[in-house]
Design an enzyme around this catalytic site. Structure first.
Site, PDB file in Angstrom:
ATOM      1  N   GLU A  77     -22.421 -27.697  -2.963  1.00  0.00           N
ATOM      2  CA  GLU A  77     -21.411 -26.992  -1.961  1.00  0.00           C
ATOM      3  C   GLU A  77     -20.306 -27.847  -1.550  1.00  0.00           C
ATOM      4  O   GLU A  77     -20.482 -29.098  -1.049  1.00  0.00           O
ATOM      5  CB  GLU A  77     -22.028 -26.097  -1.488  1.00  0.00           C
ATOM      6  CG  GLU A  77     -23.164 -26.813  -0.405  1.00  0.00           C
ATOM      7  CD  GLU A  77     -24.095 -25.583   0.094  1.00  0.00           C
ATOM      8  OE1 GLU A  77     -24.312 -24.584  -0.240  1.00  0.00           O
ATOM      9  OE2 GLU A  77     -24.568 -26.033   1.258  1.00  0.00           O
ATOM     10  N   ARG A  88     -19.043 -21.464  -5.363  1.00  0.00           N
ATOM     11  CA  ARG A  88     -18.628 -21.125  -4.024  1.00  0.00           C
ATOM     12  C   ARG A  88     -17.515 -22.326  -3.443  1.00  0.00           C
ATOM     13  O   ARG A  88     -17.685 -23.537  -3.967  1.00  0.00           O
ATOM     14  CB  ARG A  88     -19.576 -20.759  -2.983  1.00  0.00           C
ATOM     15  CG  ARG A  88     -20.681 -21.779  -2.709  1.00  0.00           C
ATOM     16  CD  ARG A  88     -21.687 -21.094  -1.788  1.00  0.00           C
ATOM     17  NE  ARG A  88     -22.639 -22.002  -1.672  1.00  0.00           N
ATOM     18  CZ  ARG A  88     -23.678 -21.952  -2.344  1.00  0.00           C
ATOM     19  NH1 ARG A  88     -23.888 -21.094  -3.593  1.00  0.00           N
ATOM     20  NH2 ARG A  88     -24.686 -22.914  -2.207  1.00  0.00           N
ATOM     21  N   GLN A  96     -16.930 -20.614   9.493  1.00  0.00           N
ATOM     22  CA  GLN A  96     -17.698 -19.545   9.150  1.00  0.00           C
ATOM     23  C   GLN A  96     -18.413 -19.174  10.408  1.00  0.00           C
ATOM     24  O   GLN A  96     -18.968 -20.043  11.191  1.00  0.00           O
ATOM     25  CB  GLN A  96     -18.758 -20.450   8.183  1.00  0.00           C
ATOM     26  CG  GLN A  96     -18.549 -20.873   6.833  1.00  0.00           C
ATOM     27  CD  GLN A  96     -18.306 -19.699   6.043  1.00  0.00           C
ATOM     28  OE1 GLN A  96     -19.217 -19.152   5.364  1.00  0.00           O
ATOM     29  NE2 GLN A  96     -16.998 -19.192   5.721  1.00  0.00           N
ATOM     30  N   ASN A 121     -20.773 -22.111  11.423  1.00  0.00           N
ATOM     31  CA  ASN A 121     -21.188 -23.411  10.469  1.00  0.00           C
ATOM     32  C   ASN A 121     -19.926 -23.970   9.752  1.00  0.00           C
ATOM     33  O   ASN A 121     -19.064 -24.308  10.679  1.00  0.00           O
ATOM     34  CB  ASN A 121     -22.068 -22.945   9.581  1.00  0.00           C
ATOM     35  CG  ASN A 121     -22.218 -21.727   8.633  1.00  0.00           C
ATOM     36  OD1 ASN A 121     -22.029 -20.721   9.018  1.00  0.00           O
ATOM     37  ND2 ASN A 121     -21.934 -22.086   7.268  1.00  0.00           N
ATOM     38  N   ASP A 122     -19.650 -23.991   8.509  1.00  0.00           N
ATOM     39  CA  ASP A 122     -18.808 -24.853   8.104  1.00  0.00           C
ATOM     40  C   ASP A 122     -17.262 -24.551   8.599  1.00  0.00           C
ATOM     41  O   ASP A 122     -16.720 -23.666   8.587  1.00  0.00           O
ATOM     42  CB  ASP A 122     -18.679 -24.521   6.652  1.00  0.00           C
ATOM     43  CG  ASP A 122     -19.693 -24.517   5.717  1.00  0.00           C
ATOM     44  OD1 ASP A 122     -20.895 -24.721   6.466  1.00  0.00           O
ATOM     45  OD2 ASP A 122     -19.631 -24.227   4.484  1.00  0.00           O
TER      46      ASP A 122
HETATM   47  C1  FRU Z   1     -22.461 -24.474   3.211  1.00  0.00           C
HETATM   48  C2  FRU Z   1     -22.395 -23.113   2.944  1.00  0.00           C
HETATM   49  C3  FRU Z   1     -21.326 -22.862   1.884  1.00  0.00           C
HETATM   50  C4  FRU Z   1     -21.209 -21.523   2.195  1.00  0.00           C
HETATM   51  C5  FRU Z   1     -21.265 -21.058   3.453  1.00  0.00           C
HETATM   52  C6  FRU Z   1     -21.961 -19.920   3.881  1.00  0.00           C
HETATM   53  O1  FRU Z   1     -22.944 -24.610   4.650  1.00  0.00           O
HETATM   54  O2  FRU Z   1     -23.874 -22.690   2.599  1.00  0.00           O
HETATM   55  O3  FRU Z   1     -21.693 -23.372   0.662  1.00  0.00           O
HETATM   56  O4  FRU Z   1     -19.856 -21.067   1.680  1.00  0.00           O
HETATM   57  O5  FRU Z   1     -22.238 -22.385   4.073  1.00  0.00           O
HETATM   58  O6  FRU Z   1     -21.977 -19.712   5.391  1.00  0.00           O
END
Ligand code: FRU
Length: 711
Positions: free
Chosen positions: A456, A407, A307, A290-291
């Site tokens: 976030e 976070r 991620q 992900n991110d």
């Molecule tokens: C955004 C998120 C962030 C977090 C991460 C966890 O997509 O939820 O806020 O740090 O992904 O994977």
């Protein structure tokens, strides 16, 4: 002597069970439209089995067929009993699936004989979080054979995990009792290949070192039968040692037999050539991403951390994966950069910078360190540093540096104030904000200000309007890509673009971040192509294309534009021009059929009196709806007005997505779309009137995975 006696006493049964198990007898599978002879009291069970997950519940998994008992009906606060008709016990065991709350006597399954509870079982959960997955359990009922019994599902608990899930109750001679399984592996090679069945039962696995301590600990859907794919663990540091792969509770210990060791990653020869593997979007070799995290340029390399779940197709086990590129286009995946601090304490999103002048003192031999900030879910905002080009990272001894509910720390240097800034998402019951902290050395942080109304993954940077160095504005944006323009004085952001947030990106796009220290002074952004999924593949999700962000004057005021980076032009492998004419409705498709796989299209057209212009991208329609002035692709509809009667679309087609940059990047769209495998052609058609094609250039693109990059 005593042992022999006991053995003799149970010999008949043991022989029946072990030598020739009798066929199973189904007690209940809850597949019917009602509970059959089972009687419900209270409001937790309703009058029929649930069909999976109920409203407001985390996804319920692991039940068989369509139906199960699920007492989350009306939420956790509902209660009641569900009692079976009497049946005769005539096997050695009862197997059943159970999940939900783990409250003895309050959420569970009871076996009753003569009105007394003789066995009972509960679900696994008592803490917030947890999982709604049902697991096999079994009772030994040898001593009760021949007796008449009833079963009772009970939900007498309100509040957290105040419900129970039950399915597939079977009389059997082959119990499904979860047991520990271990396998010692003398590591001669670098990688352990781990068989995964996506959607299968999930286990907590440990790879233990010779001292018995976990080297890795993670959740994995370990395949007992044919795996969907092999994940891998890089155990280079343990070569020559014996490690133990251990699962504390598993239904079928044979699953561990499928683990193998190898010198290369799984399927190395076919890597990046898989049928749906994006060819110029970044994907991880294995598992979920992900991110984007820690985007930073350093010593000739763009670093993309991200991620990452290395052990599964879905989100979980959150690590920082790592890839580098010389040009933002050709990526080489490197070993994992950040592991979870411990099981369940995951490495959530964050950012990275070069600490110029070594303000932190983490640098070695006169070189400036790379410093990253990330959220350790069990501790808070943490600082790590690297003196080997981001390959390995060390923890700052004073971690966590910020403790709060929030976070995703974003670091940047504020030159006028000679200090560091951390923008970080913060949440309380009644508000969500981006908080700013300042620091002289990346280690000691002081709260400075709060900007309310953002969620976030913040990003903060300064851009010149129309390239004018005397007209700069700050951008504050967060995960949804919405932004405000304003001023920043080193401590606080003050919006000047009005209360409404502005948007450039639409569709499958989330949690974008921009590069620190970009060598050409550009503001380059990469977002997560959220929900660009690859069912059936060993990998899942992609990064969107890297774009250059600029601020340009528009009639509405300065706006952020996103255009694909110029380096992408290096993928062009042949171009054809079809523009400079009118396209009549009903005209033959002027584009080449069987043209290829990957395309970039530059299109400028005057819709005139037409109703629509429709592109066919290997089976995926991309439509310009003239009346509504919308670009429509799959479920994503985006307003793209004509500018002086002209619409400009810059389109990229890869194996998992369509991206559209409209009107010079004023609007950008990312759409999850897997093209039709058998269809390699493009089409274009005008509907309801002729369309003037000012420009229509089709570029065939080559893959960016030039060779198989080493591990
Ligand atoms: C955004 C998120 C962030 C977090 C991460 C966890 O997509 O939820 O806020 O740090 O992904 O994977």
């Amino acid at each position: 002597m005593l042992a022999t006696l006991v053995l003799v006493g149970s010999l008949a049964v043991a022989t029946a069970a072990e030598d020739s198990p009798r066929p199973d007898v189904l007690v209940a599978d809850f597949e019917g439209d009602d509970y059959g002879g089972w009687k419900a009291t209270g409001d937790a069970f309703g009058d029929a089995p649930a069909r999976g997950t109920l409203p407001g519940q985390m996804p319920v998994e692991g039940y068989l067929g369509r139906g199960l008992v699920n007492s989350f009906r009306n939420g956790d606060d509902s209660t009641g009993d569900l009692t079976s008709p009497p049946f005769k016990i005539d096997r050695t065991h009862l197997n059943f699936l159970i999940g939900g709350g783990g409250w003895a006597g309050e959420t569970g399954l009871d076996l009753l004989v003569d009105g007394r509870v003789v066995r009972s079982a509960v679900g696994p959960n008592r803490e917030p979080g947890g999982s709604e997955r049902l697991k096999w359990d079994a009772w030994d009922v040898k001593d009760l054979q021949g007796k008449e019994a009833t079963l009772r599902v009970v939900d007498r608990r309100k509040g957290g995990w105040g419900h129970v899930n039950v399915d597939q109750i079977v009389q059997t001679d082959t119990p499904k009792i979860p047991q520990a399984a271990t396998r010692a592996i003398a590591l001669e090679k670098r990688f352990l290949h781990i068989p995964v069945k996506t959607g299968g039962p999930k286990y907590r696995a440990k790879i233990l070192g010779e001292d018995g301590r976990p080297i890795r600990e993670f959740d994995v859907e370990l395949a007992a039968g044919k795996p969907d794919f092999f994940a891998f663990a890089d155990l280079d540091a343990c070569k020559g040692k014996t490690v133990t792969f251990r699962v504390d509770e598993i239904e079928d210990p044979k699953a561990l037999d499928g683990i193998a060791q190898a010198d290369d990653v799984p399927d190395a020869a076919s890597l990046y050539k898989e049928p749906h593997r994006p060819q110029f979007h970044f994907t991880s070799r294995r598992g979920w991403l992900n991110d984007p995290n820690g985007l930073v340029w350093r010593d000739g390399e763009y670093h993309l951390f991200y991620q990452h779940n290395p052990y599964g197709w879905a989100w979980g086990n959150v690590h920082w994966g790592h890839a580098v590129s010389p040009d933002l286009v050709r990526w080489t995946e490197l070993p994992i950069a950040l592991y979870p601090h411990e099981y369940g304490d995951w490495a959530f999103s964050g950012s990275a910078v070069t600490d110029r002048g070594n303000t932190s003192g983490f640098g070695k031999d006169g070189a400036d360190p790379l410093v990253a900030a990330y959220t350790s879910t069990g501790r808070g905002e943490c600082i790590v540093y690297s003196n080997d080009r981001g390959r390995t990272w060390a923890e700052f001894a004073g971690n966590p540096v910020v403790k709060h509910d929030g976070r995703d720390p974003r670091l940047f240097w504020y030159a006028p104030g000679d200090h560091w800034v951390m923008a970080v998402y913060d949440e309380a019951k009644d508000r969500q904000s981006i908080d700013f902290y300042t620091s002289p050395d990346l280690k000691a942080w002081t709260f400075a200000s709060r900007s309310d109304g953002y969620f976030e993954c913040p990003d903060v940077f300064e851009l010149a309007v129309d390239g004018d160095p005397n007209r700069k504005l700050w951008v504050l944006t967060a995960a949804d890509g919405k932004y405000r323009l304003g001023t920043f004085d080193g401590k606080a952001f003050t919006p000047t673009s009005g209360p409404e947030k502005l948007t450039t990106w639409h569709g499958n796009f989330y949690a974008a971040q921009t590069f620190s220290d970009e060598p050409k002074g550009r503001r380059i952004q990469i977002g997560w192509g959220q929900n660009v999924t690859f069912p059936g593949s060993a990998f899942n999700q992609q990064m969107a294309l890297p774009v250059e962000l600029t601020l340009r004057s528009t009639k509405d005021g300065p706006r952020m534009f996103a255009e694909p980076v110029e380096e992408l032009k290096s993928l062009r492998a042949g171009s054809k021009e079809f523009g400079g004419k009118a396209l009549e409705p009903g005209a033959e498709n002027p584009l080449v059929a069987e043209a290829g796989d990957l395309f970039e299209i530059e299109l400028a057209f005057r819709p005139g009196s037409a109703k629509s212009l429709e592109l066919d991208l290997r089976g995926t329609p991309l439509i310009y709806d003239v009346d509504r002035q919308d670009v429509v692709c799959k479920q994503v509809r985006t307003f793209v007005p004509q500018v002086d009667g002209v619409v400009r679309l810059h389109v990229f087609l890869d194996r998992g997505s369509v991206e559209v940059f409209a009107n010079g990047g004023r609007t950008a769209v990312s759409v999850a779309a897997i093209p039709d495998d058998a269809n390699h052609s493009l089409g274009i058609a005008a509907k309801g009137g002729p369309v003037e094609l000012e420009k229509l250039t089709v570029h065939a693109l080559r893959s960016s995975w030039l060779a198989h990059p080493g591990p």
